[in-house]
Write an enzyme that holds these catalytic residues in place. Structure first.
Site, PDB file in Angstrom:
ATOM      1  CE  LYS A 130      -3.406   2.319   3.027  1.00  0.00           C
ATOM      2  NZ  LYS A 130      -4.288   2.132   4.196  1.00  0.00           N
ATOM      3  CD  GLU A 185      -6.981   4.951   3.975  1.00  0.00           C
ATOM      4  OE1 GLU A 185      -6.540   3.908   4.467  1.00  0.00           O
ATOM      5  OE2 GLU A 185      -8.202   5.206   3.878  1.00  0.00           O
ATOM      6  CG  ASP A 218     -12.654   1.692   2.108  1.00  0.00           C
ATOM      7  OD1 ASP A 218     -12.262   0.544   1.866  1.00  0.00           O
ATOM      8  OD2 ASP A 218     -12.252   2.357   3.079  1.00  0.00           O
ATOM      9  CD  GLU A 250     -13.065  -0.547   7.251  1.00  0.00           C
ATOM     10  OE1 GLU A 250     -12.447  -1.312   6.492  1.00  0.00           O
ATOM     11  OE2 GLU A 250     -12.781   0.662   7.378  1.00  0.00           O
ATOM     12  NE  ARG A 263     -11.971   7.585  -0.532  1.00  0.00           N
ATOM     13  CZ  ARG A 263     -12.253   7.092   0.652  1.00  0.00           C
ATOM     14  NH1 ARG A 263     -12.568   7.901   1.655  1.00  0.00           N
ATOM     15  NH2 ARG A 263     -12.236   5.806   0.863  1.00  0.00           N
TER      16      ARG A 263
HETATM   17  C1  GCV Z   1      -5.650  -0.898   6.120  1.00  0.00           C
HETATM   18  C2  GCV Z   1     -10.022   1.664   4.721  1.00  0.00           C
HETATM   19  C3  GCV Z   1      -9.917   1.192   6.143  1.00  0.00           C
HETATM   20  C4  GCV Z   1      -8.470   1.227   6.619  1.00  0.00           C
HETATM   21  C5  GCV Z   1      -7.632   0.373   5.660  1.00  0.00           C
HETATM   22  C6  GCV Z   1      -7.794   0.939   4.262  1.00  0.00           C
HETATM   23  C7  GCV Z   1      -7.036   0.137   3.216  1.00  0.00           C
HETATM   24  O1  GCV Z   1      -9.734   3.031   4.630  1.00  0.00           O
HETATM   25  O2  GCV Z   1     -10.725   1.982   6.954  1.00  0.00           O
HETATM   26  O3  GCV Z   1      -8.437   0.722   7.919  1.00  0.00           O
HETATM   27  O4  GCV Z   1      -6.292   0.360   6.064  1.00  0.00           O
HETATM   28  O5  GCV Z   1      -9.150   0.923   3.905  1.00  0.00           O
HETATM   29  O6  GCV Z   1      -7.675  -0.673   2.563  1.00  0.00           O
HETATM   30  O7  GCV Z   1      -5.847   0.320   3.064  1.00  0.00           O
END
Ligand code: GCV
Length: 713
Positions: A302, A306, A380, A408, A351
């Site tokens: 990644k 973020e 997401d 989630e 986004r």
């Molecule tokens: C691992 C979302 C989740 C994050 C996650 C991110 C991702 O934003 O809330 O916790 O981070 O996706 O897939 O990288």
């Protein structure tokens, strides 16, 4: 009569050994509870014969012996003689007779992981032959055979050939080195890093067995929000210990690579992917990893998302970053899975569009051992998303599917939501990029002729006794594996298999609970985010509804950014009049979504800002329909509760009560979602909730005032 009594006695003895706490997942191997079928199976299966290189077939042989002995209620011996009823495991390479029995053409189709299960005459005896080109195939064949028995199928005349559609079938754990799990709701991480490499928990072996049984062949052990320390010698030894456990089950380990590791643990001044020192650092690090783990799978990354570091920190592209790692991996046949879940911290662009904008221009620039891993939808993991516009847009790059098993945005481990319909909805979507270009065909490589292909699920597994927190969370894990193996399986087929193995073959139970599970995802969409609403959950922890929230540090973390409710209507205009995200799809898809009349209602508010009085296909207004959806969602959860209550006498009290309690919470939370959302949206629509419905028993201010500082996240 005497024999029948003996059989019933044997069933009782074998089935009483383990409590039904969910630990055994779908590999319970309880003795067949249908006496006549049990008698047939006992005649058809008398022994196991494992030809040639036994050590490499050990896992398959052991599983077969444990499984068959449990299912038949008596020990099934492993012996060298072939008799009537022998289950014969063997590689054609070691046995000319087996080669002759199946034939070279059939074997050529199997590749490295496929298998054959045939009922044959071997040296004049009736035998069930499980064979493959490689040991992995035999292992998968053994599990498939056990599944046939567990689901009480006929094994009289078997003629099965099975080959996986997708090459990399992976779980992605978002597990941190301190044993917390990002978005994990089933206890701690199952990786007990502190006690590794010395202590091997039985759970690791059972985890490997469970994965192998559904064809999963890789695990990314750590969070994509990565920690560079993982790549130090001390930690690689821990990883190697896990790799040793998984190897007999044909499961490779993969790690997440923190892009800034050369600076953080390598003491370099930069992590620029074009810098020679950095490239050498990664090459040396990769060589070191392979010393510890000779069959290491590769990296998942990644980057520039973020807050994670990445090549863009050095004005390089994602391709520059991925290729640097891919070059280090190539001599070892390792791969790089580079995530497309990126959105800039500066660009105020919708986004939805950002991953496509970043990645589409890079098509053709990635090395052969790179896959770009794309979430199923553009935002997401919402309860419903349209398919990600990158599918079909990068023909020269293998695109790997990323689903989320951990719930989630879908009620954590409290709500019963079966995800196969969500997975299938995306796989079945036609990208219109070419002929034969459904998302499934893009991902399995058929459309563009890629041999590298992958599907991953963000794991919902933790240290809870039943692995996934909610007993039905296991079904989503199971489904990921089965669909990655065969993306043509239907949701109903998979759910029926899972229920029969996990609970019981009693038809009334299977019929009722199958119906409930298949409906559960749409029910949840209705009480959480109907008609294409998305991203309206609580900030940060993502627990419960918060459509009013507008205080996040960036606009596109706020629910108000996504629903855009105002006095005129609701929804995100992504047509040419709005953000024009729809331009990222092929014309046929774009036109369907762009036109209000043809846009499926399920996606309406994803793409349109729709007036409250807009007449839907039913003739009702948008507001009325929104109310209907939210209310029907809650009513349907009550229907799920009633259906489940009727199952009391079919299964064990432990799991029955567990699910009953969770459904009661689900009902309360569904009411919460419905009331909070409708009361809030009503402040814009200025219309009543139809009087026929039970009215919210709290005010909007009450819902807005709820806080959850300790909700897991
Ligand atoms: C691992 C979302 C989740 C994050 C996650 C991110 C991702 O934003 O809330 O916790 O981070 O996706 O897939 O990288």
């Amino acid at each position: 009569m005497k024999q029948r009594l003996l059989i019933i006695f044997a069933v009782l003895i074998y089935n009483s050994v383990s409590a039904e706490d969910g630990y055994r997942l779908w590999l319970r191997y309880n003795t067949i509870d249908n006496p006549s079928l049990l008698q047939q199976y006992r005649q058809q299966i008398t022994s196991i014969n494992c030809q040639a290189d036994e050590a490499k077939l050990l896992a398959a042989k052991q599983e077969l012996q444990t499984g068959l002995s449990g299912l038949l209620g008596k020990k099934v011996p492993v012996q060298t003689a072939v008799i009537n009823g022998t289950v014969l495991l063997g590689l054609p390479a070691h046995s000319p007779v087996i080669r002759k029995l199946v034939g070279d053409t059939a074997l050529a189709r199997l590749g490295d992981e496929g298998f054959i299960i045939h009922t044959v005459k071997y040296e004049g005896k009736n035998v069930t032959l499980i064979t493959a080109n490689k040991e992995a195939g035999i292992l998968y064949g053994a599990f498939h055979f056990l599944r046939l028995l567990q689901t009480q199928q006929s094994i009289q005349q078997l003629s099965i050939t099975s080959v996986p559609k997708i090459k990399l079938r992976l779980l992605n754990h978002w597990d941190n080195l301190n044993r917390t799990v990002e978005r994990g709701y089933a206890g701690c991480s199952i990786w007990d890093w502190q006690r590794l490499p010395g202590y091997i928990d039985q759970r690791y072996i059972d985890y490997a067995r469970a994965n192998a049984s559904i064809g999963i062949n890789g695990a990314v052990l750590t969070n994509v929000n990565a920690n560079a320390i993982l790549l130090t010698e001390e930690w690689l030894q821990k990883v190697a210990a896990l790799a040793n456990v998984f190897r007999p089950y044909h499961i490779k380990v993969y790690l997440t690579a923190r892009f800034s590791a050369p600076v953080e643990i390598g003491k370099l001044k930069t992590a620029d992917p074009l810098n020679e020192e950095v490239r050498k650092w990664w090459k040396d690090k990769t060589d070191e990893i392979y010393k510890y783990i000779p069959d290491f799978g590769g990296f998942l990354v990644k980057a520039n998302s973020e807050g994670q570091p990445g090549p863009q920190n050095y004005n390089r592209t994602h391709a520059d970053g991925a290729n640097m790692l891919a070059d280090a991996m190539a001599p070892h046949d390792g791969i790089v899975m580079w995530r497309a879940f990126v959105y800039s911290s500066e660009t105020p662009e919708d986004r939805f569009k950002q991953a496509y904008n970043d990645f589409k221009p890079l098509d053709g620039q990635f090395r052969k051992n790179v896959l770009v891993q794309v979430k199923n939808g553009p935002i997401d993991f919402q309860p419903r998303e349209p398919f990600h516009p990158l599918f079909g847009a990068m023909p020269q790059t293998p695109l790997m599917m990323e689903y989320q098993l951990t719930q989630e945005y879908l009620g954590f481990a409290t709500h019963l939501v079966y995800l196969a319909p969500l997975f299938k909805e995306v796989l079945d979507a036609d990208t219109h990029a070419k002929n034969n270009s459904t998302v499934a065909q893009i991902v399995d490589g058929a459309t563009d002729g890629h041999t590298l292909s992958g599907m991953a699920g963000v794991s919902n597994i933790g240290s809870d006794i039943n692995w996934t927190g909610h007993p039905f969370g296991q079904a989503n894990w199971y489904t990921l594996g089965r669909l990655a193996w065969d993306n043509t399986l239907t949701s109903a087929q998979i759910v029926s298999e899972w229920l029969r193995q996990t609970f019981t073959n009693k038809q009334a139970f299977v019929d009722t609970v199958q119906q409930l599970m298949l409906a559960s995802r749409e029910i949840q969409v209705n009480y959480m985010t109907p008609l294409g609403l998305h991203h309206i959950m609580g900030y940060g922890h993502h627990y419960g509804p918060a459509p009013w929230y507008n205080k996040a540090p960036r606009a596109d973390w706020n629910p108000v950014y996504f629903h855009k409710a105002d006095s005129i209507g609701i929804g995100f205009d992504r047509t040419a009049r709005g953000s024009n995200a729809l331009a990222q799809y092929q014309p046929a898809v774009r036109q369907q979504f762009e036109n209000l009349a043809t846009c499926p209602e399920a996606f309406l508010l994803w793409f349109h800002h729709v007036p409250w009085d807009y007449k839907m296909h039913s003739g009702k207004t948008l507001w009325e329909t929104l109310c209907d959806k939210y209310y029907s969602g809650v009513d349907s959860v009550r229907w799920m509760q009633r259906s489940w209550d009727g199952m009391k006498n079919y299964i064990d009290a432990g799991r029955f009560n567990e699910v009953k309690q969770l459904l009661a919470i689900q009902e309360q939370e569904a009411v919460w979602w419905r009331n909070a959302c409708l009361l809030y949206f009503q402040t814009f629509s200025n219309k009543p909730i139809p009087a026929k419905y039970e009215q919210p028993d709290h005010t909007l201010a009450y819902y807005e005032g709820l806080e959850f500082p300790y909700a897991p996240h």
